[in-house]
Design a protein around this motif. Structure first.
Motif, PDB file in Angstrom:
ATOM      1  N   ARG A  53       3.322   3.539 -11.980  1.00 48.42           N
ATOM      2  CA  ARG A  53       2.483   3.220 -10.827  1.00 48.42           C
ATOM      3  C   ARG A  53       2.309   1.712 -10.721  1.00 48.42           C
ATOM      4  N   MET A  54       1.913   1.294  -9.551  1.00 46.84           N
ATOM      5  CA  MET A  54       1.633  -0.117  -9.331  1.00 46.84           C
ATOM      6  C   MET A  54       0.198  -0.383  -9.757  1.00 46.84           C
TER       7      MET A  54
ATOM      8  N   GLU B  39       0.839  -1.206   0.000  1.00 49.52           N
ATOM      9  CA  GLU B  39       0.000   0.000   0.000  1.00 49.52           C
ATOM     10  C   GLU B  39       0.873   1.256   0.000  1.00 49.52           C
ATOM     11  N   GLN B  40       1.907   1.279   0.828  1.00 48.22           N
ATOM     12  CA  GLN B  40       2.808   2.430   0.855  1.00 48.22           C
ATOM     13  C   GLN B  40       3.562   2.570  -0.470  1.00 48.22           C
ATOM     14  N   ALA B  41       3.997   1.450  -1.014  1.00 47.10           N
ATOM     15  CA  ALA B  41       4.751   1.477  -2.275  1.00 47.10           C
ATOM     16  C   ALA B  41       3.908   1.998  -3.427  1.00 47.10           C
ATOM     17  N   ALA B  42       2.596   1.855  -3.329  1.00 45.67           N
ATOM     18  CA  ALA B  42       1.681   2.326  -4.375  1.00 45.67           C
ATOM     19  C   ALA B  42       1.172   3.741  -4.111  1.00 45.67           C
ATOM     20  N   THR B  43       1.580   4.328  -2.996  1.00 47.51           N
ATOM     21  CA  THR B  43       1.095   5.650  -2.589  1.00 47.51           C
ATOM     22  C   THR B  43       1.732   6.760  -3.397  1.00 47.51           C
TER      23      THR B  43
ATOM     24  N   GLY C  40       6.879   2.174  -5.702  1.00 49.91           N
ATOM     25  CA  GLY C  40       6.841   0.920  -6.447  1.00 49.91           C
ATOM     26  C   GLY C  40       6.843   1.148  -7.946  1.00 49.91           C
ATOM     27  N   GLY C  41       6.153   2.182  -8.391  1.00 52.74           N
ATOM     28  CA  GLY C  41       6.136   2.516  -9.803  1.00 52.74           C
ATOM     29  C   GLY C  41       7.504   2.918 -10.316  1.00 52.74           C
ATOM     30  N   LEU C  42       8.294   3.571  -9.471  1.00 56.50           N
ATOM     31  CA  LEU C  42       9.652   3.939  -9.887  1.00 56.50           C
ATOM     32  C   LEU C  42      10.533   2.705 -10.050  1.00 56.50           C
TER      33      LEU C  42
END
Length: 167
Positions: A85-86, A35-39, A49-51
């Motif tokens: 983005r994720m 959830e944090q990685a997709a924020t 996460g998208g990066l």
């Protein structure tokens, strides 16, 4: 293939710089939940996460170019909107695993490719018409790209939970 552990000189220097910036990016996302990685923690569309996903995709496409030129690079599909983005079903662990697989493949290629071998760049508004890049120039571009996005990820992470890669 030659082991990357045996590399010396320019190849070792290029690979060491690329690995350093990959490490910064991976350190920055370490410990984040999916959830944090997709924020999206800023007004930008970027998320940590998208990066990771984007940098892996960029590295993979540029190494296709290094081996086979623009035609090989352009065979890889690009999800222009989704690459930063994720998407549903993606996990940070899965994105990191792919990132590491792409990195390992690049590391092996660096051991074998002729750094002076050049290919014409694909036609795009951001490339000088008729320009060519050597494998060396591709690696320098990947170092810069990875470093830039590691910095982006650091800002995003700090906005999510206060953690700082370099602080």
């Amino acid at each position: 293939m030659t082991s990357t552990a045996q590399l010396t000189g320019e190849r070792a220097d290029l690979l060491q710089a690329l690995r350093r910036h990959r490490g910064f990016l991976l350190h920055t996302v370490e410990g984040l939940t999916d959830e944090q990685a997709a924020t999206r923690s800023t007004v930008s569309e970027l998320c940590p996460g998208g990066l990771v996903k984007h940098v892996a995709g960029v590295e993979e496409r540029w190494m296709l170019f290094a081996v086979g030129g623009a035609e090989a690079m352009q065979r890889a599909e690009i999800d222009w909107a989704g690459q930063f983005r994720m998407t549903p079903g993606e996990t940070l662990a899965g994105l990191v695993e792919r990132f590491q697989a792409v990195a390992a493949h690049t590391d092996e290629l660096v051991a074998t490719l002729d750094l002076d071998n050049a290919h014409p760049l694909p036609q795009a508004p951001w490339f000088e018409p008729g320009a060519s890049w050597t494998v060396r120039r591709v690696l320098l571009h990947l170092i810069a790209e990875t470093a830039q996005h590691a910095g982006h990820a650091d800002i995003l992470r700090e906005a999510i939970d206060g953690a700082k890669t370099m602080g």
